[in-house]
Write an enzyme that holds these catalytic residues in place. Structure first.
Site, PDB file in Angstrom:
ATOM      1  N   GLU A   1       0.825  -1.227   0.000  1.00 10.54           N
ATOM      2  CA  GLU A   1       0.000   0.000   0.000  1.00 10.54           C
ATOM      3  C   GLU A   1       0.850   1.265   0.000  1.00 10.54           C
ATOM      4  O   GLU A   1       0.553   2.212  -0.741  1.00 10.54           O
ATOM      5  CB  GLU A   1      -0.961   0.002   1.195  1.00 10.54           C
ATOM      6  CG  GLU A   1      -2.125  -0.977   1.065  1.00 10.54           C
ATOM      7  CD  GLU A   1      -1.784  -2.388   1.531  1.00 10.54           C
ATOM      8  OE1 GLU A   1      -0.630  -2.618   1.951  1.00 10.54           O
ATOM      9  OE2 GLU A   1      -2.671  -3.267   1.474  1.00 10.54           O
TER      10      GLU A   1
ATOM     11  N   HIS B   1     -10.957  -4.356   9.516  1.00  9.36           N
ATOM     12  CA  HIS B   1     -11.590  -4.207   8.197  1.00  9.36           C
ATOM     13  C   HIS B   1     -12.944  -3.517   8.288  1.00  9.36           C
ATOM     14  O   HIS B   1     -13.782  -3.667   7.408  1.00  9.36           O
ATOM     15  CB  HIS B   1     -11.780  -5.566   7.518  1.00  9.36           C
ATOM     16  CG  HIS B   1     -10.517  -6.215   7.052  1.00  9.36           C
ATOM     17  ND1 HIS B   1      -9.603  -6.762   7.908  1.00  9.36           N
ATOM     18  CD2 HIS B   1     -10.008  -6.396   5.804  1.00  9.36           C
ATOM     19  CE1 HIS B   1      -8.594  -7.272   7.221  1.00  9.36           C
ATOM     20  NE2 HIS B   1      -8.805  -7.053   5.939  1.00  9.36           N
TER      21      HIS B   1
END
Lengths: 324, 325
Positions: free
Chosen positions: A60, A129
């Protein structure tokens, strides 16, 4: 008008913008061959090819940083982070680089990049998440923070995000992706910093973000039957913040609830509540109320998760508490 | 040192660039000592051959990404030293109108994507510029400068992996000056030659003497040709040494742990003096050639110092410029 899902609306915005401007390049995990974890880029690989719809490794910080370099050199990258929680893995590139380069360079360059990231709880995805990162990132000067509500809004606001010359964090609510919405055949870009009064009322104002706009409308319909008139404002963007529309509404209703799914502490409610105290103190008939996720990590078990997600019922009860 | 291959003009141009870097930073150090410079600056002294050799092999339209120790990279790309000096003093005529300082100088007109205050922060950014060049088929390449310390950051590994996977036109120039502030790279990394990390990514890893501008140039030229041809990235490890502390305020008391004479041994390999000595001994140039360069550079440096001192500070109203939200 047509009926499409929120995910399809996102995909249409990407497609229409990519068609218009060859400088738009998509980067992200699983966006290319399978069309995205939440199916928001289906068919774009076939149409635009591998260099414009790029599956990245699980890096990322690396691919968000590449997006910064692409933006500095003439491209307009649109980056997908599979979950907004992963922003923290890429935080340096978002917050220390993208947000600051225009300023630190004395205005020599712009950083036209969009980072799309799903927020929200409700899938038993647990604490890594399910977060809603919109409040945290609103702390950092230089980042535009978008929290669209419906599919129509998401499509219009995403077009604006892609055309903007600043880094934009675009938070999509993951529980909306598969829901169907009525969307205009042609959706024009929706300007940033202009909140939308989606329901007029006179007893209390709810200013909401993302999914909570729809939940607030649902609560308002129920309350209407009980004789309580609720005004609902879709904030659209947290940064820039259209406080004026909220102030005007509070002047009329005298009461305000701020509904945002991020954690309560130092959140959107804290900011808007404070600004309303500064700008509309003498119009308030009650302390400003908040509906948020309480200050705990999101738990896994539905038995624990659902009670803490801001719901229609919690909004309803908060209104009743403040109006009666 | 291979001076035979190169023309007198080429070698003197390298000498001039390195001498300019050295003199520039001597003045920056003076500013600090006199209390004229806000904050700190990280000096490149001793490492001049690296930026000079690499940038000499680039085209004007190429990109570089720099670091917190970036003065040398910028000068090698031909940045305006007046505007650099003004920026270092926080003045309005600086490259960033006083908003960046030494550690954040950007000069997009020279393809300089910015110095960077975050170790390893600039590596993916340079890689992204290379992605643009490949997608748009511009023929440009990007050089990412960084240090031994940054090679232990995730962004180094993530960027080099993507560049290798996609054959991006980027050259990773690792300036191994042995220290991350006080920490000796040899004490925290079990890889004597950091260039060996290239093996793990399936790209060439080259080790060069970072004190020899000709050797750096040759390695950079080959890597740049490879990148421009579409064959992908190269990692070049330049073995070098910073003569001063981590920044101007660091007395660098930590250098004698491995060898009492470590600093002196490296200073004996001064890239500027060694090039001059080699050119004189091989009769590539005369003493007067160097004197002429030094006189001209000293004048230019003096002008930059005066320019920076005379430039006004930005008006306080500018604090809210260059930002939308």
């Amino acid at each position: 008008m047509k009926e499409i899902t929120y995910a399809q609306a996102i995909c249409e915005a990407l497609d229409e913008e990519m068609e218009r401007d060859e400088n738009i390049v998509l980067l992200g995990e699983d966006i290319s061959f399978i069309g995205g974890n939440f199916k928001t880029s289906v068919g774009l690989l076939e149409k635009y090819g591998d260099m414009r719809v790029k599956d990245t490794p699980i890096s990322e910080a690396g691919f968000v940083g590449m997006g910064v370099g692409m933006a500095l050199t003439g491209l307009r990258p649109v980056i997908e982070l599979m979950f907004s929680d992963f922003l923290l893995v890429a935080a340096d590139q978002v917050i220390n680089q993208a947000a600051k380069i225009r300023y630190m360079s004395g205005g020599q360059v712009n950083v036209p990049m969009v980072i799309r990231a799903p927020i929200g709880a409700g899938r038993s995805s647990a604490a890594q998440h399910s977060q809603s990162m919109q409040a945290m990132v609103s702390q950092f000067p230089g980042l535009i923070v978008v929290v669209p509500s419906t599919a129509q809004e998401a499509k219009g606001l995403l077009k604006t995000a892609i055309r903007d010359n600043n880094p934009v964090l675009f938070f999509e609510h993951k529980m909306e992706y598969n829901k169907k919405f009525l969307v205009d055949d042609v959706v024009e870009p929706i300007p940033f910093g202009k909140a939308n009064v989606v329901r007029e009322g006179k007893d209390i104002t709810i200013v909401a973000t993302s999914s909570l706009v729809m939940k607030s409308q649902e609560a308002a319909e129920k309350l209407e039957k009980e004789g309580i008139s609720v005004e609902v404002i879709d904030l659209r963007t947290i940064v820039p913040l259209d406080i004026d529309t909220v102030v005007e509404s509070v002047k009329k209703t005298g009461k305000l609830i701020v509904a945002d799914e991020a954690h309560e502490r130092c959140g959107v409610g804290a900011e808007i509540g404070f600004q309303i105290m500064e700008k509309a103190f003498y119009y308030l008939d009650a302390p400003v109320g908040r509906v948020n996720t309480p200050n705990v990590p999101l738990p896994f078990s539905p038995a624990l998760e659902f009670p803490i997600i801001p719901s229609v019922d919690r909004i309803y009860k908060k209104v009743v508490e403040m109006v009666k | 040192m291979n001076v035979k291959t190169y023309s007198k003009d080429q070698l003197l141009a390298w000498y001039e660039t390195m001498y300019k870097m050295r003199r520039f930073e001597e003045e920056v150090f003076e500013f600090y000592k006199q209390g004229l410079m806000p904050g700190l600056a990280h000096l490149y002294m001793g490492e001049e051959a690296v930026a000079t050799g690499v940038c000499a092999a680039l085209n004007d339209s190429d990109f570089i990404g720099s670091t917190h120790r970036g003065h040398g990279h910028l000068i090698a790309r031909g940045a305006d030293i007046k505007r650099m000096m003004a920026e270092i003093l926080g003045k309005v005529d600086g490259y960033c109108r006083g908003k960046g300082g030494s550690m954040h100088i950007m000069a997009m007109d020279k393809g300089i994507l910015g110095a960077n205050g975050i170790v390893g922060g600039g590596i993916p950014i340079a890689t992204g510029a290379a992605y643009m060049a490949k997608y748009k088929k511009t023929g440009q390449v990007a050089v990412s400068f960084f240090g031994d310390g940054a090679s232990n950051e995730g962004t180094f590994h993530e960027s080099i992996n993507m560049a290798a996977a996609w054959d991006l036109p980027v050259i990773y120039v690792l300036e191994n000056n042995l220290y991350g502030i006080s920490v000796d790279i040899r004490d925290v990394t079990n890889t004597p030659n950091l260039a060996d990390r290239a093996i793990g990514y399936g790209i060439p890893g080259v080790i060069v003497d970072g004190m020899d501008v000709t050797e750096v140039y040759e390695a950079a030229k080959a890597a740049i040709e490879r990148a421009r041809s579409g064959a992908g990235p190269t990692l070049i490890e330049c073995k070098t040494y910073r003569w001063q502390g981590h920044h101007v305020g660091d007395p660098a008391t930590y250098r004698k742990r491995k060898s009492e004479t470590e600093k002196e041994d490296w200073m004996a390999k001064c890239p500027i003096d060694c090039l001059k000595a080699e050119m004189l001994s091989t009769k590539k140039a005369k003493a007067s050639d160097f004197e002429a360069i030094e006189t001209a550079v000293n004048k230019e440096i003096e002008e930059s110092v005066n320019f920076a001192k005379e430039s006004p500070y930005p008006d306080v109203s500018e604090v809210f410029h260059d930002i939308y939200v």
